[in-house]
Enzyme design. Structure first.
Site, PDB file in Angstrom:
ATOM      1  N   ARG A   1       0.721  -1.227  -0.019  1.00  0.00           N
ATOM      2  CA  ARG A   1      -0.027   0.037  -0.088  1.00  0.00           C
ATOM      3  C   ARG A   1       0.894   1.338  -0.001  1.00  0.00           C
ATOM      4  O   ARG A   1       0.366   2.288  -0.232  1.00  0.00           O
ATOM      5  CB  ARG A   1      -1.019   0.002   1.167  1.00  0.00           C
ATOM      6  CG  ARG A   1      -1.724  -1.273   1.195  1.00  0.00           C
ATOM      7  CD  ARG A   1      -2.757  -1.477   2.459  1.00  0.00           C
ATOM      8  NE  ARG A   1      -3.559  -2.446   2.265  1.00  0.00           N
ATOM      9  CZ  ARG A   1      -4.928  -2.437   1.744  1.00  0.00           C
ATOM     10  NH1 ARG A   1      -5.450  -1.482   1.106  1.00  0.00           N
ATOM     11  NH2 ARG A   1      -5.647  -3.674   1.707  1.00  0.00           N
TER      12      ARG A   1
ATOM     13  N   LYS B   1      17.357 -10.831  15.817  1.00  0.00           N
ATOM     14  CA  LYS B   1      18.741 -10.194  15.789  1.00  0.00           C
ATOM     15  C   LYS B   1      19.787 -11.251  15.682  1.00  0.00           C
ATOM     16  O   LYS B   1      20.890 -11.064  15.228  1.00  0.00           O
ATOM     17  CB  LYS B   1      18.728  -9.252  17.156  1.00  0.00           C
ATOM     18  CG  LYS B   1      18.201  -8.122  17.040  1.00  0.00           C
ATOM     19  CD  LYS B   1      18.244  -7.195  18.164  1.00  0.00           C
ATOM     20  CE  LYS B   1      17.420  -5.903  18.417  1.00  0.00           C
ATOM     21  NZ  LYS B   1      18.006  -5.066  19.456  1.00  0.00           N
TER      22      LYS B   1
ATOM     23  N   ASP C   1      23.240  -1.602  19.120  1.00  0.00           N
ATOM     24  CA  ASP C   1      22.469  -1.652  20.260  1.00  0.00           C
ATOM     25  C   ASP C   1      23.570  -1.072  21.375  1.00  0.00           C
ATOM     26  O   ASP C   1      22.976  -0.490  22.363  1.00  0.00           O
ATOM     27  CB  ASP C   1      22.000  -2.929  20.559  1.00  0.00           C
ATOM     28  CG  ASP C   1      20.655  -3.020  19.774  1.00  0.00           C
ATOM     29  OD1 ASP C   1      20.040  -1.862  19.573  1.00  0.00           O
ATOM     30  OD2 ASP C   1      20.238  -4.187  19.548  1.00  0.00           O
TER      31      ASP C   1
ATOM     32  N   ALA D   1      19.252  -7.972  22.354  1.00  0.00           N
ATOM     33  CA  ALA D   1      19.671  -6.618  22.912  1.00  0.00           C
ATOM     34  C   ALA D   1      20.448  -7.189  24.385  1.00  0.00           C
ATOM     35  O   ALA D   1      21.309  -6.257  24.674  1.00  0.00           O
ATOM     36  CB  ALA D   1      18.311  -6.024  23.417  1.00  0.00           C
TER      37      ALA D   1
END
Length: 425
Positions: free
Chosen positions: A212, A318, A356, A396
């Site tokens: 979209r 990750k 991070d 993380a």
């Protein structure tokens, strides 16, 4: 072509509308759903104020439609935007359950009264267009549509569907399918970019959101945007405001580079707000989108074009990203997690990095110094010698543990599963 590398070339073909300052001609259409004609006209005014290009009048949502000629004339004459009339039956995902001849007669009447577009379903389009005997108003374009609420077919089947729709005499081809995986959208883009006729191709659901937004890049005739959250005519429709202000829809072009945040879940992420604003401020021709990804390797293999230039990576991908990249920065390799993937334009290779630990550790150090808890250690870090507890051993958590250890802290890991954090780290 349902698997393997999908190389997407940018397209430039699309719909009309828009001024010379726009980078694409793809229209933004607002679906108008309300109980009465008066309520619909109020929403049309709201759509115009929101900078939409046209409105889709969903006749099947009207609570009472006993005076088709009067109601249609009021809608056509009262609309401040070009009008697309749709009278969708239940068997194609709409609300109408009455007599088919009355439904189709209403669409013919809308054409006669000055509608700019009407939408008719493929199942009845051949007979409907044939019944016009070539006398339809030149102003009105006929969109012939097909909706698949189960899946997205193969490229070959989509191509056959386009041919069937064209054979009815359609002015504009519309196909809406359902995304079971975000890679399904690539098949729609392939059809869109190679289409020789005006083409609306949308993939429904959260995994299909990019269809979209990026239809403006690959040559789609129009996209749908809604006025308020939750009030949709099909799953996955974004707000008009988000199309224009968040994704900078008017400025997307065939040359626009695509970036995004890969995750599951991902819709909550504010990353598109940050990056798209930065792109706009810097005058960079890029767009940053939410990417709901189930299988990272499949996603990266499918969207292998240089057009898809880089990604942020969040849970749960990750750690898998380390294995999916062609090269991984030594720090990211030591951490065991990648949160930033960059595609090298010259050869398409993927490079993985981890930012991070820098961002999180820097913020913690600044907080300690601001609170007066900073130390004057030899390392220069207020974390040196401190006990640093990490709760969780995901991507993380690994980055935080690595960064704290590098700063001289004593690191303790608290996690539900012992084996998820290797002892050597």
């Amino acid at each position: 072509m349902d698997s393997g590398n999908v190389l997407l070339a940018s397209g430039s073909m699309g719909g009309g509308g828009g001024g010379a300052q726009l980078k694409n001609p793809t229209l933004i259409c607002v679906p108008i759903m309300a109980d009465t004609v008066d309520e619909m006209l109020v929403k049309v005014g709201q759509a115009k104020s929101a900078s939409a290009d046209l409105v889709e009048i969903r006749l099947d949502y009207l609570r009472s439609f006993v005076d088709p000629r009067g109601d249609l004339a009021a809608l056509v004459n009262g609309s401040s935007l070009p009008t697309l009339f749709t009278y969708r039956p239940r068997w194609e995902g709409g609300q109408y359950e009455g007599d088919e001849s009355k439904r189709l007669d209403a669409l013919k009447l809308a054409m006669d009264l000055g509608a700019d577009y009407i939408d008719v379903e493929l199942q009845v389009a051949g007979d409907f267009i044939g019944s016009l005997h070539g006398s339809r108003p030149s102003k009105c374009k006929v969109i012939v549509s097909s909706h698949n609420y189960e899946c997205t077919p193969s490229v070959e089947d989509l191509g056959d569907l386009v041919a069937r729709i064209q054979a009815t005499g359609a002015d504009i081809v519309k196909i809406a399918t359902t995304a079971l995986d975000i890679t399904d959208v690539a098949r729609m883009f392939q059809i869109m970019v190679h289409s020789q006729v005006p083409f609306i191709g949308l993939v429904m659901g959260e995994r299909g959101l990019i269809s979209r937004v990026l239809c403006a890049k690959f040559g789609g005739y129009l996209t749908f945007g809604i006025l308020e959250s939750g009030v949709v005519s099909a799953p996955g429709q974004p707000l008009v405001k988000d199309l224009l202000d968040l994704y900078n829809f008017r400025q997307i072009s065939a040359d626009t580079k695509v970036f995004g945040i890969i995750g599951r879940p991902v819709g909550h992420s504010k990353s598109p707000v940050l990056y798209n604003e930065a792109f706009k401020s810097a005058g960079f021709n890029g767009v940053y989108v939410h990417l709901l990804v189930d299988d990272l390797a499949r996603f990266l293999q499918t969207y292998s074009s240089p057009d898809f230039a880089g990604f942020s990576c969040t849970i749960p991908h990750k750690e898998d990203a380390v294995k999916c990249c062609d090269e991984v920065d030594p720090v990211a390799k030591s951490i065991g997690a990648v949160n930033c993937i960059v595609r090298r334009e010259s050869d398409g290779k993927l490079f993985g990095f981890n930012t991070d630990y820098v961002g999180a550790i820097s913020a913690i150090e600044e907080g300690l110094q601001a609170s007066g808890n900073g130390s004057s250690s030899l390392s220069g870090s207020p974390l040196a010698g401190k006990l640093f507890v990490v709760i969780g051993a995901g991507g993380a958590g690994k980055a935080l543990a690595y960064g704290a250890k590098e700063k001289g802290a004593k690191v303790v890991i608290a996690n539900r599963t012992y084996g998820e954090f290797p002892a050597q780290r």
